[in-house]
Design a protein around this motif. Structure first.
Motif, PDB file in Angstrom:
ATOM      1  N   TRP A 159     -11.268  -9.303   3.537  1.00 44.93           N
ATOM      2  CA  TRP A 159     -10.764  -9.017   2.189  1.00 44.93           C
ATOM      3  C   TRP A 159      -9.299  -9.418   2.054  1.00 44.93           C
ATOM      4  O   TRP A 159      -8.898 -10.018   1.058  1.00 44.93           O
ATOM      5  N   ASN A 204     -12.272  -5.553   6.284  1.00 42.81           N
ATOM      6  CA  ASN A 204     -10.964  -5.414   5.648  1.00 42.81           C
ATOM      7  C   ASN A 204     -10.131  -6.679   5.830  1.00 42.81           C
ATOM      8  O   ASN A 204      -9.487  -7.138   4.886  1.00 42.81           O
ATOM      9  N   PHE A 234      -3.277   3.835  -7.140  1.00 46.34           N
ATOM     10  CA  PHE A 234      -4.285   3.721  -6.090  1.00 46.34           C
ATOM     11  C   PHE A 234      -5.101   2.435  -6.183  1.00 46.34           C
ATOM     12  O   PHE A 234      -5.461   1.860  -5.158  1.00 46.34           O
ATOM     13  N   VAL A 235      -5.379   1.954  -7.387  1.00 43.70           N
ATOM     14  CA  VAL A 235      -6.142   0.708  -7.535  1.00 43.70           C
ATOM     15  C   VAL A 235      -5.329  -0.465  -6.989  1.00 43.70           C
ATOM     16  O   VAL A 235      -5.856  -1.327  -6.281  1.00 43.70           O
ATOM     17  N   VAL A 272       0.844  -1.205   0.000  1.00 45.89           N
ATOM     18  CA  VAL A 272       0.000   0.000   0.000  1.00 45.89           C
ATOM     19  C   VAL A 272       0.872   1.246   0.000  1.00 45.89           C
ATOM     20  O   VAL A 272       0.654   2.159  -0.804  1.00 45.89           O
ATOM     21  N   LEU A 277      -5.441  -0.332  -3.264  1.00 41.36           N
ATOM     22  CA  LEU A 277      -6.733  -0.815  -2.759  1.00 41.36           C
ATOM     23  C   LEU A 277      -6.803  -2.333  -2.788  1.00 41.36           C
ATOM     24  O   LEU A 277      -7.361  -2.948  -1.873  1.00 41.36           O
ATOM     25  N   LYS A 278      -6.254  -2.943  -3.810  1.00 35.34           N
ATOM     26  CA  LYS A 278      -6.253  -4.407  -3.887  1.00 35.34           C
ATOM     27  C   LYS A 278      -5.386  -5.029  -2.802  1.00 35.34           C
ATOM     28  O   LYS A 278      -5.668  -6.116  -2.317  1.00 35.34           O
ATOM     29  N   THR A 320      -5.162   1.639   2.476  1.00 33.98           N
ATOM     30  CA  THR A 320      -5.177   2.681   1.451  1.00 33.98           C
ATOM     31  C   THR A 320      -5.938   3.910   1.943  1.00 33.98           C
ATOM     32  O   THR A 320      -5.504   5.038   1.727  1.00 33.98           O
ATOM     33  N   VAL A 321      -7.058   3.675   2.623  1.00 33.12           N
ATOM     34  CA  VAL A 321      -7.817   4.799   3.192  1.00 33.12           C
ATOM     35  C   VAL A 321      -6.967   5.519   4.231  1.00 33.12           C
ATOM     36  O   VAL A 321      -6.928   6.753   4.267  1.00 33.12           O
ATOM     37  N   ASN A 345      -4.625  -3.738   0.349  1.00 29.17           N
ATOM     38  CA  ASN A 345      -5.251  -3.599   1.664  1.00 29.17           C
ATOM     39  C   ASN A 345      -6.127  -2.340   1.623  1.00 29.17           C
ATOM     40  O   ASN A 345      -5.610  -1.226   1.739  1.00 29.17           O
ATOM     41  N   PRO A 346      -7.435  -2.494   1.463  1.00 27.88           N
ATOM     42  CA  PRO A 346      -8.311  -1.330   1.304  1.00 27.88           C
ATOM     43  C   PRO A 346      -8.273  -0.344   2.472  1.00 27.88           C
ATOM     44  O   PRO A 346      -8.170   0.866   2.264  1.00 27.88           O
ATOM     45  N   PHE A 373       0.768   3.565  -3.168  1.00 31.44           N
ATOM     46  CA  PHE A 373       0.170   4.881  -2.934  1.00 31.44           C
ATOM     47  C   PHE A 373       1.180   5.984  -3.238  1.00 31.44           C
ATOM     48  O   PHE A 373       0.836   6.994  -3.853  1.00 31.44           O
TER      49      PHE A 373
END
Length: 130
Positions: free
Chosen positions: A119, A116, A58-59, A49, A62-63, A69-70, A65-66, A53
């Motif tokens: 995921w 999360n 960004f995609v 991430v 997100l894949k 990423t936030v 660790n969502p 980042f």
């Protein structure tokens, strides 16, 4: 602590993620839990991430660790706000929540963490099946 110190730490952290490939330089880098059990830990993917980042992928972040990423996006926003505050004396926002609102925030955070982690387990085990 100096007001500019967290901003400096954030800039240094993002700079390291951007220009120094930590995971490839350190031979023992990786998740010990995943190596021993085969199941990823809740933090698996955070190095990816940070790297993705910092490279504006960004995609891919997100894949990996969502929720991470936030967190990285919020961290970057805090850096921008801190720089704005230090350079232009922009006001610092204050967050005041009632006890009921804080309780909702805590339960929401627990729920987000659980989703999360589900995921991360799914995504990281799917990668090994391919």
């Amino acid at each position: 602590m100096n007001r500019g110190m967290p901003t400096l730490i954030g800039v240094v952290g993002f700079s390291i993620a951007r220009w120094i490939p930590i995971a490839t330089l350190i031979p023992f880098w990786g998740c010990g839990i995943r190596k021993m059990t085969g199941v990823p830990c809740p933090g698996c993917g955070l190095t990816r991430v940070a790297d993705r980042f910092a490279h504006f992928h960004f995609v891919g972040a997100l894949k990996a660790n969502p929720l991470g990423t936030v967190a990285a996006a919020l961290f970057a926003a805090c850096i921008v706000l801190s720089v704005g505050h230090l350079l232009f004396k922009l006001p610092v926002p204050e967050l005041e929540l009632t006890d009921r609102e804080w309780r909702r925030v805590r339960w929401g955070a627990v729920g987000l963490f659980a989703v999360n982690y589900a995921w991360v387990i799914f995504a990281h085990t799917q990668l090994h099946w391919r």
